[in-house]
Design a protein around this motif. Sequence first.
Motif, short mmCIF file in Angstrom:
data_model
loop_
_atom_site.label_atom_id
_atom_site.label_comp_id
_atom_site.label_asym_id
_atom_site.label_seq_id
_atom_site.Cartn_x
_atom_site.Cartn_y
_atom_site.Cartn_z
N GLN A 1 75.93 -37.65 31.51
CA GLN A 1 75.34 -36.65 32.10
C GLN A 1 76.00 -36.04 32.96
OE1 GLN A 1 73.25 -39.32 30.27
NE2 GLN A 1 74.50 -38.20 28.29
N VAL A 2 75.68 -34.80 32.92
CA VAL A 2 76.77 -34.77 34.74
C VAL A 2 75.41 -33.86 35.10
CG1 VAL A 2 78.65 -32.89 33.83
CG2 VAL A 2 78.02 -34.01 36.38
N HIS A 3 74.90 -33.41 36.40
CA HIS A 3 73.74 -32.70 36.99
C HIS A 3 74.10 -31.72 37.98
CE1 HIS A 3 70.30 -35.37 35.44
NE2 HIS A 3 71.73 -36.16 34.72
N ALA A 4 74.94 -30.99 36.97
CA ALA A 4 75.40 -29.73 38.11
C ALA A 4 74.32 -28.49 38.25
CB ALA A 4 76.79 -29.08 37.26
N PRO A 5 74.83 -28.17 39.27
CA PRO A 5 74.22 -26.86 40.27
C PRO A 5 73.12 -25.79 39.10
CG PRO A 5 75.93 -27.37 41.11
CD PRO A 5 75.73 -27.55 40.05
N ASP A 6 74.14 -25.92 38.49
CA ASP A 6 73.72 -24.79 37.20
C ASP A 6 72.48 -25.62 35.17
OD1 ASP A 6 76.00 -25.82 35.93
OD2 ASP A 6 76.60 -23.44 35.90
N GLY A 7 72.83 -27.02 35.86
CA GLY A 7 72.43 -27.70 34.77
C GLY A 7 72.48 -28.96 34.27
N ILE A 8 71.90 -29.08 33.53
CA ILE A 8 72.89 -31.07 32.41
C ILE A 8 74.30 -30.08 31.90
CG2 ILE A 8 72.92 -32.79 31.74
CD1 ILE A 8 69.79 -32.76 33.06
N ARG A 9 75.19 -30.95 31.63
CA ARG A 9 76.54 -30.52 30.82
C ARG A 9 76.72 -32.07 30.28
NH1 ARG A 9 80.20 -26.17 33.01
NH2 ARG A 9 79.07 -24.64 34.19
N GLU A 10 77.41 -32.22 29.66
CA GLU A 10 78.14 -33.49 29.02
C GLU A 10 79.16 -33.54 29.66
OE1 GLU A 10 76.74 -35.77 26.34
OE2 GLU A 10 75.27 -34.43 26.67
N ALA A 11 79.50 -34.49 29.33
CA ALA A 11 80.55 -35.24 30.55
C ALA A 11 81.30 -36.09 29.66
CB ALA A 11 80.78 -35.86 31.60
N GLU A 12 82.94 -36.74 29.65
CA GLU A 12 83.34 -37.78 29.12
C GLU A 12 84.36 -38.44 30.10
OE1 GLU A 12 84.55 -37.40 24.85
OE2 GLU A 12 86.39 -39.01 25.23
N VAL A 13 84.48 -39.90 30.18
CA VAL A 13 85.77 -40.39 30.71
C VAL A 13 86.54 -40.40 30.33
CG1 VAL A 13 86.20 -42.63 31.59
CG2 VAL A 13 83.42 -41.65 32.08
N GLN A 14 87.69 -39.93 30.92
CA GLN A 14 89.10 -39.75 30.23
C GLN A 14 89.87 -41.06 30.79
OE1 GLN A 14 89.47 -36.94 29.12
NE2 GLN A 14 87.49 -37.08 28.55
N PHE A 15 90.96 -41.08 29.25
CA PHE A 15 92.09 -42.81 29.17
C PHE A 15 92.61 -42.54 31.02
CE2 PHE A 15 91.05 -42.39 25.28
CZ PHE A 15 90.84 -43.85 24.71
N GLY A 16 93.02 -41.17 31.58
CA GLY A 16 94.23 -41.39 32.89
C GLY A 16 93.60 -39.47 33.16
N PHE A 17 94.86 -38.97 34.27
CA PHE A 17 94.09 -37.68 34.53
C PHE A 17 94.93 -37.11 33.47
CE2 PHE A 17 92.17 -39.77 37.98
CZ PHE A 17 91.13 -38.54 38.37
N TRP A 18 95.63 -36.34 33.33
CA TRP A 18 95.54 -34.82 32.78
C TRP A 18 97.13 -34.76 33.08
CZ3 TRP A 18 90.87 -35.01 33.85
CH2 TRP A 18 90.41 -34.54 33.78
N ILE A 19 98.07 -35.12 34.19
CA ILE A 19 98.71 -34.81 34.34
C ILE A 19 99.54 -36.71 34.71
CG2 ILE A 19 101.00 -33.43 35.57
CD1 ILE A 19 98.59 -31.14 36.91
#
Length: 367
Positions: free
Chosen positions: A349-367
């Motif tokens: 869970q990420v505690h962003a300024p506009d509320g709590i959101r779901e987050a997922e650890v990735q295998f690597g960066f996108w590019i």
Amino acid sequence: MALLSHSRRLRVTPFTTGVEAAGVKAYTVYNRMLLPTVFEDPVSDYHHLKTQVQVWDVAVERQVELVGPDAARLMQMITPRDLRKMQPDQCFYVPIVDQNGKMLNDPVAIKHSETRWWVSIADSDLLFWIKGLALGTGLNVDVFEPDVSPLAVQGPKADILMERIFGPMVHDIRFFRHKRLPFNGTDFIVARSGYSKQGGYEIYVEGHQNGMALWEALFNAGANLDVRAGCPNLIERIEGGLLSYGNDMTMQNSPFECGLGKFCNAPDDVDYIGKNAIMLERLTGPTRQIRAVSIAGAPVPPVATTWALSRGDQWVGEVTSAAWSPDYETNVAIAMVDAPHWEAGTLLQVHAPDGIREAEVQFGFWI
Ligand code: THG
């Protein structure tokens, strides 16, 4: 937000008149100098960077020059990266660490010869550190900021544009190598490098007075390529996992935590500042590390201070950079995550300024 007041302390660059004429919409401050951050808008700038060619005023990448008989010794003293095989036409991404093995900067080192080097710095006052070491060690080396301002040409059409200015010689420059090429009665170091994953070059413009002639030559030669003024793009650099010193890492972090452990490869018989701490952490591994993280929901607001990451009732790290990615249709982020929670697929869970959101650890960066 209020405007920035201008004075001599907030330095202009050789290209600022071109940047202003191109309609720059926002700046940040980097090494006490202006760094453009937006031209059209971040998303239009992003699509253009990924399909066309842009010219970037990255003069904020200030050089620290080391010149003298002991230049190579001082250079190896400040980094855990093995410089012994580095050639005089090479650029190396080098972690710079203090005596505790913590990150002071993550510059690109440019080797001209054994006795002459440039350190192309990120946003911290590395000049003072290196000047202090030269003085304290009594090494025979001068350390100063030369009148050099990098201009980057980035994007898939960078090769075409660069050939029009510097000739077919540019194609012979391999990744992270450099060549001195003539321009307008002078010559500049041209390297295949730059703070994007779209390919391109960096031209180290020597002499403030030479800046606008090169800027104008690039825009004239690139008119039919839709060349535009651009800048390091937040979305693209997060997709590519390009780290930002002061944002994704600070003096509290080791290179291993930053995923820069592969650049801490100096052998046992080479000495450098922070060696004990680096050799220990090379054995134990870090307790937290940078990870690519996706964040669910609508486009996130800018990250001004870090956003905490939790997993259930535990605090497990923090998000340091984030942006909505149009190409991947998710929020992309860089986070520092504690070891027990950094495996790909872990849900947080990420505690962003506009509320709590779901987050997922990735295998690597996108590019
Ligand atoms: N170019 C130059 N100077 C710079 C930067 C630059 N100074 C400031 C800042 N950027 C320093 N930080 C970085 C971060 C990443 C890279 C370069 C400088 C980079 N990384 C590549 C990557 O991660 O894919 C390649 C690293 C490698 O394999 O050697 O390019 O951009 N002149």
